[in-house]
Design an enzyme around this catalytic site. Sequence first.
Site, PDB file in Angstrom:
ATOM      1  N   LYS A 107      14.210  14.580  -2.842  1.00 48.25           N
ATOM      2  CA  LYS A 107      13.337  13.461  -3.234  1.00 48.25           C
ATOM      3  C   LYS A 107      12.941  13.635  -4.678  1.00 48.25           C
ATOM      4  O   LYS A 107      12.886  14.766  -5.179  1.00 48.25           O
ATOM      5  CB  LYS A 107      12.076  13.439  -2.368  1.00 48.25           C
TER       6      LYS A 107
HETATM    7  P1  NAD Z   1       7.392  -0.992  -2.545  1.00 47.51           P
HETATM    8  O1  NAD Z   1       6.873  -0.466  -3.827  1.00 47.51           O
HETATM    9  O2  NAD Z   1       8.472  -2.012  -2.549  1.00 47.51           O
HETATM   10  O3  NAD Z   1       6.207  -1.583  -1.648  1.00 47.51           O
HETATM   11  C1  NAD Z   1       5.010  -0.924  -1.397  1.00 47.51           C
HETATM   12  C2  NAD Z   1       3.976  -1.994  -1.080  1.00 47.51           C
HETATM   13  O4  NAD Z   1       2.761  -1.368  -0.693  1.00 47.51           O
HETATM   14  C3  NAD Z   1       3.665  -2.871  -2.292  1.00 47.51           C
HETATM   15  O5  NAD Z   1       3.638  -4.222  -1.891  1.00 47.51           O
HETATM   16  C4  NAD Z   1       2.306  -2.372  -2.735  1.00 47.51           C
HETATM   17  O6  NAD Z   1       1.536  -3.369  -3.387  1.00 47.51           O
HETATM   18  C5  NAD Z   1       1.688  -1.952  -1.419  1.00 47.51           C
HETATM   19  N1  NAD Z   1       0.621  -0.966  -1.577  1.00 47.51           N
HETATM   20  C6  NAD Z   1       0.542   0.042  -2.466  1.00 47.51           C
HETATM   21  N2  NAD Z   1      -0.604   0.728  -2.318  1.00 47.51           N
HETATM   22  C7  NAD Z   1      -1.260   0.124  -1.299  1.00 47.51           C
HETATM   23  C8  NAD Z   1      -2.497   0.366  -0.663  1.00 47.51           C
HETATM   24  N3  NAD Z   1      -3.304   1.351  -1.054  1.00 47.51           N
HETATM   25  N4  NAD Z   1      -2.842  -0.429   0.365  1.00 47.51           N
HETATM   26  C9  NAD Z   1      -2.053  -1.441   0.769  1.00 47.51           C
HETATM   27  N5  NAD Z   1      -0.868  -1.722   0.200  1.00 47.51           N
HETATM   28  C10 NAD Z   1      -0.481  -0.953  -0.825  1.00 47.51           C
HETATM   29  O7  NAD Z   1       7.822   0.305  -1.713  1.00 47.51           O
HETATM   30  P2  NAD Z   1       8.823   0.399  -0.491  1.00 47.51           P
HETATM   31  O8  NAD Z   1      10.154   0.751  -1.026  1.00 47.51           O
HETATM   32  O9  NAD Z   1       8.641  -0.774   0.385  1.00 47.51           O
HETATM   33  O10 NAD Z   1       8.272   1.729   0.216  1.00 47.51           O
HETATM   34  C11 NAD Z   1       7.164   1.701   1.095  1.00 47.51           C
HETATM   35  C12 NAD Z   1       7.188   2.952   1.946  1.00 47.51           C
HETATM   36  O11 NAD Z   1       8.425   3.021   2.654  1.00 47.51           O
HETATM   37  C13 NAD Z   1       7.077   4.274   1.187  1.00 47.51           C
HETATM   38  O12 NAD Z   1       6.370   5.209   1.973  1.00 47.51           O
HETATM   39  C14 NAD Z   1       8.518   4.711   1.068  1.00 47.51           C
HETATM   40  O13 NAD Z   1       8.647   6.118   0.928  1.00 47.51           O
HETATM   41  C15 NAD Z   1       9.059   4.243   2.396  1.00 47.51           C
HETATM   42  N6  NAD Z   1      10.512   4.074   2.409  1.00 47.51           N
HETATM   43  C16 NAD Z   1      11.145   3.196   1.591  1.00 47.51           C
HETATM   44  C17 NAD Z   1      12.525   3.057   1.659  1.00 47.51           C
HETATM   45  C18 NAD Z   1      13.273   2.027   0.844  1.00 47.51           C
HETATM   46  O14 NAD Z   1      14.472   1.842   1.098  1.00 47.51           O
HETATM   47  N7  NAD Z   1      12.669   1.353  -0.104  1.00 47.51           N
HETATM   48  C19 NAD Z   1      13.270   3.834   2.544  1.00 47.51           C
HETATM   49  C20 NAD Z   1      12.600   4.728   3.382  1.00 47.51           C
HETATM   50  C21 NAD Z   1      11.222   4.828   3.299  1.00 47.51           C
END
Ligand code: NAD
Length: 476
Positions: A107
């Site tokens: 990561k």
């Molecule tokens: P992203 O940046 O696209 O979205 C995150 C969202 O959460 C945003 O809309 C943001 O405004 C919101 N957010 C941030 N802080 C917040 C808070 N305190 N309260 C409420 N909302 C809040 O990120 P993502 O890629 O969707 O990732 C989200 C989660 O999923 C992370 O934990 C990431 O590790 C996990 N994840 C993502 C992927 C991927 O393919 N993108 C894969 C596996 C896991």
Amino acid sequence: MSVKNEPSFRESVDLMFNRAVSLLDLPPGLEEKIRVCNATYTVRFGVRLRGSLQTFTGYRSVHSEHMEPVKGGIRYSMGVNQDEVEALAALMTYKCALVEAPFGGSKGGLCIDPREYEEHELELITRRFAYELAKRDLIHPSQNVPAPDMGTGEREMAWIADQYARMNTTDINAKACVTGKPLNAGGIAGRVEATGRGVQYALQEFFRDARDVEKAGMSGTLDGKAVIVQGLGNVGYHAAKFLVEEDGAKVIGVIERDGAVTNPAGLKIDELHNWILKHGGVKGFPGATYVENGALVLEEECDILIPAALEGVINLTNAAKVKAPLIIEAANGPITAGADDILREKGTVIIPDMYANAGGVTVSYFEWVKNLSHIRFGRMQRRQEEARHQLVVDQLESLSDAMGNAWSPSPDFKQKYLRGAGELELVRSGLDDTMRTAYQSMRELWHEREDVTDLRIAAYLVSIGKVASSYRAKGL
Ligand code: NAD
């Protein structure tokens, strides 16, 4: 997000690992080898922006190299630190093993608030970060392959791929150095939606077995189930959209950075998503009630809670108040180890992160294979498949004619049956298969072993078992 009086994110992951490993009969040396993070590289680099030099801190952590390349996203957030990347790298090891993606766990992260920078500035920063990692083989098609995570997306992955290609001009597999790229830069159809799509497939599989649904004190199917989502970013948005549009679920609450909006009749996800993109938050979204302290909505009545933003949001301060009987961890680490104990005690069913959000790495795996094979999935067989289906339909139609029009297929049937699978259909099919198979391996343990009381421990058991086999095969 670190929580007072609670273990750090990495300690939380280790505690959950320890709970599972105590049920396995591994030699202590091997147990330790699997748990520890192999290496974490910290880099501080300067970029000249707005007339002065700014220094940025980034990390790339490699948890386990039992299989190579190692795989894991790159996160852009002010909360990034060594503890967090190491926890996330460990989760990647277990996640890849669980869904049989042939990678070790890694990561990365950069301590930055991307919203503070213009696009061309982000490009300079990303390219410099990529340069620092690539020159140490921490970005490399056969050693370390990043992907998007919180705060990064296709755009950043395209810059990283291009930076690597500039530094390795004769590497024919250069595109495979990173996944999550746009389609026109070596990406794969269905990668953007993949993690949210995987959350949908995970829930579909959960609801296929009435015993699982009963364990959560529910009945029926996904149709009509009330859902609350935290974070309408890449993962949360796609999960919410597909659950509403394809499974008949109702999203009654969405929690974002600036608060939450609720509507018991169901929120219109695309409209809300566009609203957030335009206004930077959920506040003011028409036809919904705004709640300033969004975290309180995690405690509202609903059937399914989907934390899809960040870690540690369900912790010792609120776990006892969370009413959802089913939580699916779309984010990584949204439930601390302490909260996990409280929720298990209450009988809440938790579909764990290492499984629930594995859709991203699964489709990343397909993208990596596509880049190495230099051909789009479906290109060779699609038309041949269509021609064979046409033969069957022609035969049935002539048989039907001979029997006085005994068979008249609906136009919909013909259209669907005759259409050969393109890349998107194949990716979705591969993802669905992966999510079902991995869930079934957890379900089997959950139902058959008395000491396996929950899906998280089942997920750890399956994955640790696989990692241990790889190490044993290497003679360790
Ligand atoms: P992203 O940046 O696209 O979205 C995150 C969202 O959460 C945003 O809309 C943001 O405004 C919101 N957010 C941030 N802080 C917040 C808070 N305190 N309260 C409420 N909302 C809040 O990120 P993502 O890629 O969707 O990732 C989200 C989660 O999923 C992370 O934990 C990431 O590790 C996990 N994840 C993502 C992927 C991927 O393919 N993108 C894969 C596996 C896991």
